[in-house]
Design an enzyme around this catalytic site. Structure first.
Site, PDB file in Angstrom:
ATOM      1  N   GLU A  34       0.822  -1.233   0.000  1.00  0.00           N
ATOM      2  CA  GLU A  34       0.000   0.000   0.000  1.00  0.00           C
ATOM      3  C   GLU A  34       0.850   1.275   0.000  1.00  0.00           C
ATOM      4  OE1 GLU A  34      -1.539   1.725   3.496  1.00  0.00           O
ATOM      5  OE2 GLU A  34      -1.146  -0.041   4.719  1.00  0.00           O
ATOM      6  N   LYS A 168      -3.552  -2.185  15.665  1.00  0.00           N
ATOM      7  CA  LYS A 168      -3.015  -1.441  16.795  1.00  0.00           C
ATOM      8  C   LYS A 168      -4.039  -1.304  17.889  1.00  0.00           C
ATOM      9  CE  LYS A 168       0.458   1.509  14.941  1.00  0.00           C
ATOM     10  NZ  LYS A 168       0.204   1.625  13.497  1.00  0.00           N
TER      11      LYS A 168
HETATM   12  N1  PSU Z   1      -2.800   1.229  10.740  1.00  0.00           N
HETATM   13  C1  PSU Z   1      -1.458   1.223  10.905  1.00  0.00           C
HETATM   14  N2  PSU Z   1      -0.672   1.848   9.972  1.00  0.00           N
HETATM   15  C2  PSU Z   1      -1.210   2.458   8.876  1.00  0.00           C
HETATM   16  C3  PSU Z   1      -2.621   2.425   8.711  1.00  0.00           C
HETATM   17  C4  PSU Z   1      -3.366   1.805   9.652  1.00  0.00           C
HETATM   18  O1  PSU Z   1      -0.979   0.679  11.883  1.00  0.00           O
HETATM   19  O2  PSU Z   1      -0.475   3.037   8.074  1.00  0.00           O
HETATM   20  C5  PSU Z   1      -3.226   3.053   7.491  1.00  0.00           C
HETATM   21  C6  PSU Z   1      -3.603   1.976   6.470  1.00  0.00           C
HETATM   22  O3  PSU Z   1      -3.440   2.506   5.170  1.00  0.00           O
HETATM   23  C7  PSU Z   1      -5.077   1.744   6.758  1.00  0.00           C
HETATM   24  C8  PSU Z   1      -5.530   3.142   7.104  1.00  0.00           C
HETATM   25  O4  PSU Z   1      -5.796   1.221   5.665  1.00  0.00           O
HETATM   26  O5  PSU Z   1      -4.461   3.690   7.850  1.00  0.00           O
HETATM   27  C9  PSU Z   1      -6.817   3.118   7.890  1.00  0.00           C
HETATM   28  O6  PSU Z   1      -7.304   4.401   8.007  1.00  0.00           O
HETATM   29  P1  PSU Z   1      -8.788   4.637   8.581  1.00  0.00           P
HETATM   30  O7  PSU Z   1      -8.718   4.209   9.997  1.00  0.00           O
HETATM   31  O8  PSU Z   1      -9.042   6.093   8.394  1.00  0.00           O
HETATM   32  O9  PSU Z   1      -9.695   3.782   7.743  1.00  0.00           O
END
Ligand code: PSU
Ligand code: MN
Length: 315
Positions: A34, A168
């Site tokens: 990604e 996390k």
């Molecule tokens: N969790 C992590 N590192 C990240 C992300 C999530 O530990 O870099 C990033 C990923 O790209 C994930 C996004 O898809 O954040 C999720 O964002 P949201 O919670 O806004 O959907």
């Protein structure tokens, strides 16, 4: 005829490197990576180093990496060095979740693909395995905020396996697993019965199945899709023991940062990047170091699953 039309239509939106186009045509093992982790997950130049090392690890295992991003309105499957450098250096690139895709592409803008949109783009290109750090999930206090990552809906709907180090503890891990169960997404622990919590090997929650075999995970994927069971799979690979962080240290730091986010009124798509950046700061970059290492470990596992999958799909 129909197939050709579909390809042409995709060509309007998707640009795939020659190497990857050939590899996919020949059914070789390919692993998607990604780009939100590059633009929003780490800062320059660590983000580039991490992206390049992930690609190298995948090649060392015998698979081909496909970093995915949106650049000037094109979905890029595979970035060259120059594009990667541009992506890592440029400030203010939009985080592109499923809902953002159409406008970002129509306006010919850049977009960083999250887990959700990387899955979606991987599927468009025919890539079945994807390595990342952690998936998004149900945020703490989602009961009031409704903040549930689009990653979970994508896992329910899109046929791509996501290798991650769990989620996390900035999230509500229990609710995240409940949501995945409701949506019918299998959660497999690679060599573990515990769902990992990113920086730590355990979250206090169990996975649905433990598997110690790449071939078995590949067979489960093939079986799922043969049966028409829609959606992806979470393969949870705990951070290697030698890089695991101290539970109390990271829990305390996480609680502090989540509280700060609420105090500051951080909402919506800003929430995850805010927490990541602040965690790196309050841990003196210890969390950044752990983050890089767990991504490499996930890249290794994903490459091996992709290799096994390509073998059984060729048979
Ligand atoms: N969790 C992590 N590192 C990240 C992300 C999530 O530990 O870099 C990033 C990923 O790209 C994930 C996004 O898809 O954040 C999720 O964002 P949201 O919670 O806004 O959907
Ligand atoms: Mn969100």
């Amino acid at each position: 005829m129909m197939e050709n039309q579909e390809l042409n239509l995709l060509g309007e939106y998707v640009e795939i490197t020659g190497e990857l186009a050939l590899a996919l045509k020949e059914g070789k093992a390919v692993v998607a990576l990604e780009s939100t982790i590059i633009s929003h997950g780490m800062s320059y130049p660590q983000n580039i180093e991490s992206a390049k090392t992930s690609e190298r690890v995948i090649r060392e295992e015998g698979a081909i990496p496909a970093t995915i991003a949106i650049i000037a309105g094109k979905i890029k499957i595979g970035l060259d060095d120059e594009e990667l450098e541009y992506f890592g250096k440029t400030k203010g690139i939009a985080k592109a979740s499923r809902r953002d895709m159409a406008m970002i592409i129509a306006r010919k803008l850049d977009g960083a693909t999250t887990v959700a949109t990387t899955m979606l783009c991987a599927k468009l290109a025919g890539i079945k395995v994807f390595a990342t750090g952690g998936i998004g999930g149900v945020h703490r206090h989602a009961q009031e905020t409704f903040d549930i990552s689009a990653d979970l809906m994508e896992l329910a709907n899109t046929e791509v396996a996501v290798v991650c180090a769990g989620a996390k503890s900035i999230l509500d891990i229990g609710l995240t697993l409940e949501y995945l169960e409701t949506q019918g997404v299998p959660v497999i622990g690679y060599k573990t019965s515990d769902f990992p919590a990113f920086y730590t090997r355990k979250s206090g929650f169990a996975v649905d199945y433990r598997s110690d075999s790449y071939a078995e995970i590949a067979l489960a994927l093939k079986t799922k899709w043969d049966l028409g069971l829609k959606g992806g799979m979470v393969v949870a690979n705990p951070i290697p023991v030698e890089y695991e962080m101290d539970y109390d240290f990271i829990t305390e730091a996480t609680n502090r940062v989540v509280a700060l986010a609420f105090e500051k009124g951080v909402r919506g798509k800003e929430m995850t990047p805010f927490i990541l950046a602040n965690l790196h700061e309050v841990t003196g970059n210890k969390s950044l170091f752990a983050n890089k290492e767990l991504v490499y470990s996930n890249a290794r596992v994903a490459a091996n699953i992709a290799i096994e999958l390509s073998k059984i799909l060729k048979r």
